[in-house]
Write a protein that holds these residues in place. Structure first.
Motif, PDB file in Angstrom:
ATOM      1  N   PHE A   1      -8.815  -2.820  -0.484  1.00 19.28           N
ATOM      2  CA  PHE A   1      -7.373  -2.791  -0.730  1.00 19.28           C
ATOM      3  C   PHE A   1      -7.084  -2.371  -2.165  1.00 19.28           C
ATOM      4  O   PHE A   1      -6.162  -1.583  -2.420  1.00 19.28           O
TER       5      PHE A   1
ATOM      6  N   MET B   1       0.823  -1.205   0.000  1.00 19.51           N
ATOM      7  CA  MET B   1       0.000   0.000   0.000  1.00 19.51           C
ATOM      8  C   MET B   1       0.861   1.260   0.000  1.00 19.51           C
ATOM      9  O   MET B   1       0.592   2.203  -0.750  1.00 19.51           O
TER      10      MET B   1
ATOM     11  N   LEU C   1      -4.880   0.834  -3.606  1.00 19.18           N
ATOM     12  CA  LEU C   1      -3.818   0.736  -4.612  1.00 19.18           C
ATOM     13  C   LEU C   1      -4.094   1.681  -5.783  1.00 19.18           C
ATOM     14  O   LEU C   1      -3.174   2.301  -6.326  1.00 19.18           O
TER      15      LEU C   1
END
Length: 410
Positions: free
Chosen positions: A112, A62, A116
């Motif tokens: 997630f 990340m 990104l």
């Protein structure tokens, strides 16, 4: 005498009279705020990972993705600088970043994959490096290149703002709100930038795509890229990763981890102009040799630190060395590649971003696979020693050939 890219400058004039200080200020402000948001996922990582249930490897990725995206986009920005001028290239990049952050705030980031995606957009902020430095540097003659590039590059102090402000704002308003709040100073700086920044009189000659990458035919370009991958890669990789390290290793709150990170990052940011000025005075090669030794010792010592105070001390030493190294590398770049400073800034900056991506992601994977951050620190310390050996290998040739031809100290 002409400046590094062909613009007129008075022979041996004083630094402040030899260039255009409003543009230098605009370049610094743009770079500073861009770097603030480039690494903002690092200080927000503890809160984001708690909300999204991320693994250590996912946390590492990340904070590493913006670094990698910024590295790759620096090539594009290096080309744009020569095609449309650094001022317009910077304006486009700022609009993309402000728009991306506003969209993420307005719609929210819920996965997630979404984080990104935001990281890729933030890469445009990291790519500001390839714009801000030529914007300022083209105004200054060779004898002041180190100082000009160092002062503009001191904008990496924006990472301090992110570490200081983002955790506290996230605690008060939630981490997603921080993305929207960041748009406010970015918009203010954009207006200032458009008013006071000015492209240097030098106009780059249009080049074909193959000619843009012609410097890569020279081994010198690859060496400079490798050295910057260690100095800047170490700096930005640590800036992005330290909030995670302090919260995981010493169980600090995100706010306290931000304060510790800010102290470390401030040290590296503050001395970047010193690195350029010192390289102007004694030579970039000598400075870099010391940098690699000190950084390797400090980073290798981190896993052995007995507690938070010792670890903080070693991180500050490492950041001081790496910050000086950043300024030193960019004292060397315009001496060897004065006619290709735009694309070389992008290429060298790209290498630095790749180094940062490696360090940030490797620390996350090391923690997940071994239960310790130590392997990541040891390997990067080893890379610093490899860079030292490479520098000792090329220094004689550099001093005999291009440095002698340019009549500058390296």
């Amino acid at each position: 005498m002409t400046n590094a890219s062909g613009g007129a400058a008075a022979p041996q004039s004083s630094f402040w009279k030899s260039g255009h200080w409003p543009t230098l200020l605009a370049a610094f402000l743009y770079f500073d705020l861009a770097f603030m948001v480039w690494v903002i996922l690092g200080p927000l990582a503890p809160a984001i990972s708690e909300d999204l249930g991320l693994t250590p490897a996912q946390k590492g990725l990340m904070v590493a993705v913006p670094t990698l995206a910024g590295a790759l986009l620096r090539i594009t920005n290096g080309i744009l600088v020569d095609d449309i001028g650094p001022k317009r290239a910077g304006a486009i990049s700022q609009i993309v970043v402000i728009g991306g952050l506003f969209y993420a705030w307005f719609n929210g980031v819920h996965s997630f994959e979404g984080v990104l995606g935001l990281g890729v957009v933030l890469g445009f902020a990291g790519a500001s490096f390839a714009i801000a430095l030529p914007l300022a540097g083209r105004w200054y003659p060779p004898e002041h290149q180190g100082k000009a590039m160092g002062l503009a590059g001191m904008g990496n102090s924006g990472t301090v703002l992110a570490a200081l402000l983002a955790p506290a704002l996230a605690k008060a308003f939630g981490w997603n709100a921080v993305l929207g709040l960041a748009c406010i100073p970015l918009a203010i700086v954009f207006v200032i930038y458009m008013i006071i920044a000015k492209d240097a009189p030098y106009v780059a000659t249009p080049k074909t795509a193959s000619r843009y990458f012609a410097p890569l035919k020279s081994a010198d370009a690859w060496w400079l890229m490798a050295f910057y991958a260690v100095t800047f890669g170490g700096f930005v990789g640590l800036a992005a990763s330290l909030p995670i390290y302090f919260t995981d290793q010493f169980h600090l709150t995100p706010v306290m981890a931000g304060y510790c990170t800010a102290g470390c990052v401030f040290a590296g940011s503050l001395v970047r102009p010193l690195g350029g000025a010192l390289a102007d005075r004694v030579g970039g090669i000598k400075v870099l040799m010391m940098v690699f030794v000190v950084a390797a010792i400090a980073l290798a010592g981190v896993p052995q630190a007995a507690g938070l105070t010792a670890a903080l001390g070693l991180f500050v030493i490492a950041m001081l060395a790496l910050g000086i190294g950043n300024g030193s590398v960019f004292q060397l770049v315009p001496q060897r590649f004065s006619a290709e400073i735009g694309v070389m800034t992008g290429l060298v900056g790209m290498a630095g971003g790749i180094g940062g991506f490696y360090l940030a992601s490797s620390l996350g994977f090391a923690k997940q696979w071994t239960g310790s951050f130590a392997p990541g620190f040891y390997i990067f310390a080893g890379l610093a020693l490899i860079a030292l050996a490479a520098l000792m290998f090329v220094k004689g040739q550099w001093r005999r050939t291009w440095a002698a031809a340019e009549g500058v100290r390296i």
